[in-house]
Write a protein that holds these residues in place. Structure first.
Motif, PDB file in Angstrom:
ATOM      1  N   VAL A 142      -6.341  -8.960   5.800  1.00  0.00           N
ATOM      2  CA  VAL A 142      -5.908  -7.893   4.887  1.00  0.00           C
ATOM      3  C   VAL A 142      -5.695  -8.476   3.495  1.00  0.00           C
ATOM      4  O   VAL A 142      -6.139  -7.909   2.490  1.00  0.00           O
ATOM      5  CB  VAL A 142      -4.618  -7.223   5.401  1.00  0.00           C
ATOM      6  CG1 VAL A 142      -4.006  -6.321   4.344  1.00  0.00           C
ATOM      7  CG2 VAL A 142      -4.884  -6.451   6.692  1.00  0.00           C
ATOM      8  N   HIS A 143      -5.020  -9.607   3.441  1.00  0.00           N
ATOM      9  CA  HIS A 143      -4.723 -10.285   2.169  1.00  0.00           C
ATOM     10  C   HIS A 143      -6.015 -10.547   1.400  1.00  0.00           C
ATOM     11  O   HIS A 143      -6.107 -10.276   0.199  1.00  0.00           O
ATOM     12  CB  HIS A 143      -3.990 -11.593   2.470  1.00  0.00           C
ATOM     13  CG  HIS A 143      -3.602 -12.371   1.269  1.00  0.00           C
ATOM     14  ND1 HIS A 143      -4.461 -13.238   0.636  1.00  0.00           N
ATOM     15  CD2 HIS A 143      -2.446 -12.407   0.579  1.00  0.00           C
ATOM     16  CE1 HIS A 143      -3.843 -13.782  -0.385  1.00  0.00           C
ATOM     17  NE2 HIS A 143      -2.617 -13.294  -0.451  1.00  0.00           N
ATOM     18  N   ALA A 144      -7.019 -11.046   2.083  1.00  0.00           N
ATOM     19  CA  ALA A 144      -8.301 -11.334   1.443  1.00  0.00           C
ATOM     20  C   ALA A 144      -8.997 -10.042   1.006  1.00  0.00           C
ATOM     21  O   ALA A 144      -9.541  -9.964  -0.098  1.00  0.00           O
ATOM     22  CB  ALA A 144      -9.198 -12.124   2.390  1.00  0.00           C
ATOM     23  N   SER A 145      -8.969  -9.036   1.848  1.00  0.00           N
ATOM     24  CA  SER A 145      -9.630  -7.781   1.541  1.00  0.00           C
ATOM     25  C   SER A 145      -9.008  -7.090   0.333  1.00  0.00           C
ATOM     26  O   SER A 145      -9.712  -6.515  -0.499  1.00  0.00           O
ATOM     27  CB  SER A 145      -9.573  -6.854   2.756  1.00  0.00           C
ATOM     28  OG  SER A 145     -10.240  -5.655   2.507  1.00  0.00           O
ATOM     29  N   LEU A 146      -7.691  -7.157   0.232  1.00  0.00           N
ATOM     30  CA  LEU A 146      -6.993  -6.535  -0.891  1.00  0.00           C
ATOM     31  C   LEU A 146      -6.948  -7.428  -2.131  1.00  0.00           C
ATOM     32  O   LEU A 146      -6.474  -7.004  -3.177  1.00  0.00           O
ATOM     33  CB  LEU A 146      -5.556  -6.173  -0.482  1.00  0.00           C
ATOM     34  CG  LEU A 146      -5.410  -5.089   0.578  1.00  0.00           C
ATOM     35  CD1 LEU A 146      -3.942  -4.943   0.968  1.00  0.00           C
ATOM     36  CD2 LEU A 146      -5.969  -3.770   0.078  1.00  0.00           C
ATOM     37  N   GLU A 147      -7.434  -8.650  -1.975  1.00  0.00           N
ATOM     38  CA  GLU A 147      -7.437  -9.632  -3.077  1.00  0.00           C
ATOM     39  C   GLU A 147      -6.039  -9.796  -3.669  1.00  0.00           C
ATOM     40  O   GLU A 147      -5.854  -9.759  -4.885  1.00  0.00           O
ATOM     41  CB  GLU A 147      -8.452  -9.237  -4.139  1.00  0.00           C
ATOM     42  CG  GLU A 147      -9.870  -9.201  -3.609  1.00  0.00           C
ATOM     43  CD  GLU A 147     -10.901  -8.802  -4.642  1.00  0.00           C
ATOM     44  OE1 GLU A 147     -10.536  -8.356  -5.746  1.00  0.00           O
ATOM     45  OE2 GLU A 147     -12.095  -8.951  -4.331  1.00  0.00           O
ATOM     46  N   LEU A 148      -5.062  -9.985  -2.794  1.00  0.00           N
ATOM     47  CA  LEU A 148      -3.679 -10.179  -3.222  1.00  0.00           C
ATOM     48  C   LEU A 148      -3.478 -11.600  -3.744  1.00  0.00           C
ATOM     49  O   LEU A 148      -4.225 -12.511  -3.367  1.00  0.00           O
ATOM     50  CB  LEU A 148      -2.724  -9.914  -2.060  1.00  0.00           C
ATOM     51  CG  LEU A 148      -2.749  -8.490  -1.518  1.00  0.00           C
ATOM     52  CD1 LEU A 148      -1.897  -8.395  -0.248  1.00  0.00           C
ATOM     53  CD2 LEU A 148      -2.271  -7.508  -2.558  1.00  0.00           C
ATOM     54  N   PRO A 149      -2.458 -11.823  -4.562  1.00  0.00           N
ATOM     55  CA  PRO A 149      -2.187 -13.178  -5.068  1.00  0.00           C
ATOM     56  C   PRO A 149      -1.840 -14.136  -3.936  1.00  0.00           C
ATOM     57  O   PRO A 149      -1.303 -13.724  -2.896  1.00  0.00           O
ATOM     58  CB  PRO A 149      -0.967 -12.996  -5.986  1.00  0.00           C
ATOM     59  CG  PRO A 149      -0.815 -11.526  -6.194  1.00  0.00           C
ATOM     60  CD  PRO A 149      -1.529 -10.838  -5.087  1.00  0.00           C
ATOM     61  N   ALA A 150      -2.131 -15.410  -4.136  1.00  0.00           N
ATOM     62  CA  ALA A 150      -1.880 -16.436  -3.122  1.00  0.00           C
ATOM     63  C   ALA A 150      -0.421 -16.450  -2.678  1.00  0.00           C
ATOM     64  O   ALA A 150      -0.143 -16.709  -1.510  1.00  0.00           O
ATOM     65  CB  ALA A 150      -2.297 -17.801  -3.641  1.00  0.00           C
ATOM     66  N   ARG A 151       0.494 -16.160  -3.577  1.00  0.00           N
ATOM     67  CA  ARG A 151       1.925 -16.194  -3.226  1.00  0.00           C
ATOM     68  C   ARG A 151       2.283 -15.138  -2.189  1.00  0.00           C
ATOM     69  O   ARG A 151       3.320 -15.204  -1.544  1.00  0.00           O
ATOM     70  CB  ARG A 151       2.784 -16.041  -4.462  1.00  0.00           C
ATOM     71  CG  ARG A 151       2.739 -14.680  -5.095  1.00  0.00           C
ATOM     72  CD  ARG A 151       3.668 -14.560  -6.310  1.00  0.00           C
ATOM     73  NE  ARG A 151       3.641 -13.240  -6.861  1.00  0.00           N
ATOM     74  CZ  ARG A 151       2.730 -12.774  -7.708  1.00  0.00           C
ATOM     75  NH1 ARG A 151       1.763 -13.568  -8.113  1.00  0.00           N
ATOM     76  NH2 ARG A 151       2.798 -11.541  -8.153  1.00  0.00           N
ATOM     77  N   LEU A 174       0.795  -1.227   0.000  1.00  0.00           N
ATOM     78  CA  LEU A 174       0.000   0.000   0.000  1.00  0.00           C
ATOM     79  C   LEU A 174       0.828   1.279   0.000  1.00  0.00           C
ATOM     80  O   LEU A 174       0.267   2.367  -0.166  1.00  0.00           O
ATOM     81  CB  LEU A 174      -0.954   0.010   1.202  1.00  0.00           C
ATOM     82  CG  LEU A 174      -1.993  -1.097   1.215  1.00  0.00           C
ATOM     83  CD1 LEU A 174      -2.755  -1.091   2.532  1.00  0.00           C
ATOM     84  CD2 LEU A 174      -2.950  -0.953   0.051  1.00  0.00           C
ATOM     85  N   GLY A 175       2.102   1.147   0.197  1.00  0.00           N
ATOM     86  CA  GLY A 175       2.968   2.315   0.241  1.00  0.00           C
ATOM     87  C   GLY A 175       3.116   2.855   1.650  1.00  0.00           C
ATOM     88  O   GLY A 175       2.245   2.646   2.503  1.00  0.00           O
ATOM     89  N   PRO A 176       4.220   3.565   1.883  1.00  0.00           N
ATOM     90  CA  PRO A 176       4.498   4.043   3.246  1.00  0.00           C
ATOM     91  C   PRO A 176       3.504   5.084   3.751  1.00  0.00           C
ATOM     92  O   PRO A 176       3.252   5.160   4.952  1.00  0.00           O
ATOM     93  CB  PRO A 176       5.908   4.632   3.137  1.00  0.00           C
ATOM     94  CG  PRO A 176       6.112   4.909   1.693  1.00  0.00           C
ATOM     95  CD  PRO A 176       5.272   3.915   0.939  1.00  0.00           C
TER      96      PRO A 176
END
Length: 64
Positions: free
Chosen positions: A53-62, A14-16
């Motif tokens: 957070v990972h789920a909310s941002l829909e980040l890749p599984a890796r 998300l950036g600093p």
């Protein structure tokens, strides 16, 4: 996962300037209606918070 690793990941994605703002304002059902910051302050394991957070941002599984 340590708190420092959690914040490193947040900053990476998300950036600093925005990571802590997002963590303080984005309410997630997975955290019982709390923000990431509130969950961490309440003692929730940073790994559990990161998963939400990972789920909310829909980040890749890796990135999990």
């Amino acid at each position: 996962m340590r708190h420092s690793e959690f914040w490193e990941r947040m900053t990476l994605h998300l950036g600093p300037g925005y990571a802590r703002v997002w963590a303080a304002t984005q309410v997630m059902a997975e955290l019982d209606g709390r923000t990431a910051s509130e969950a961490l302050e309440a003692g929730v394991d940073p790994k559990v918070v990161w998963r939400a957070v990972h789920a909310s941002l829909e980040l890749p599984a890796r990135e999990r």
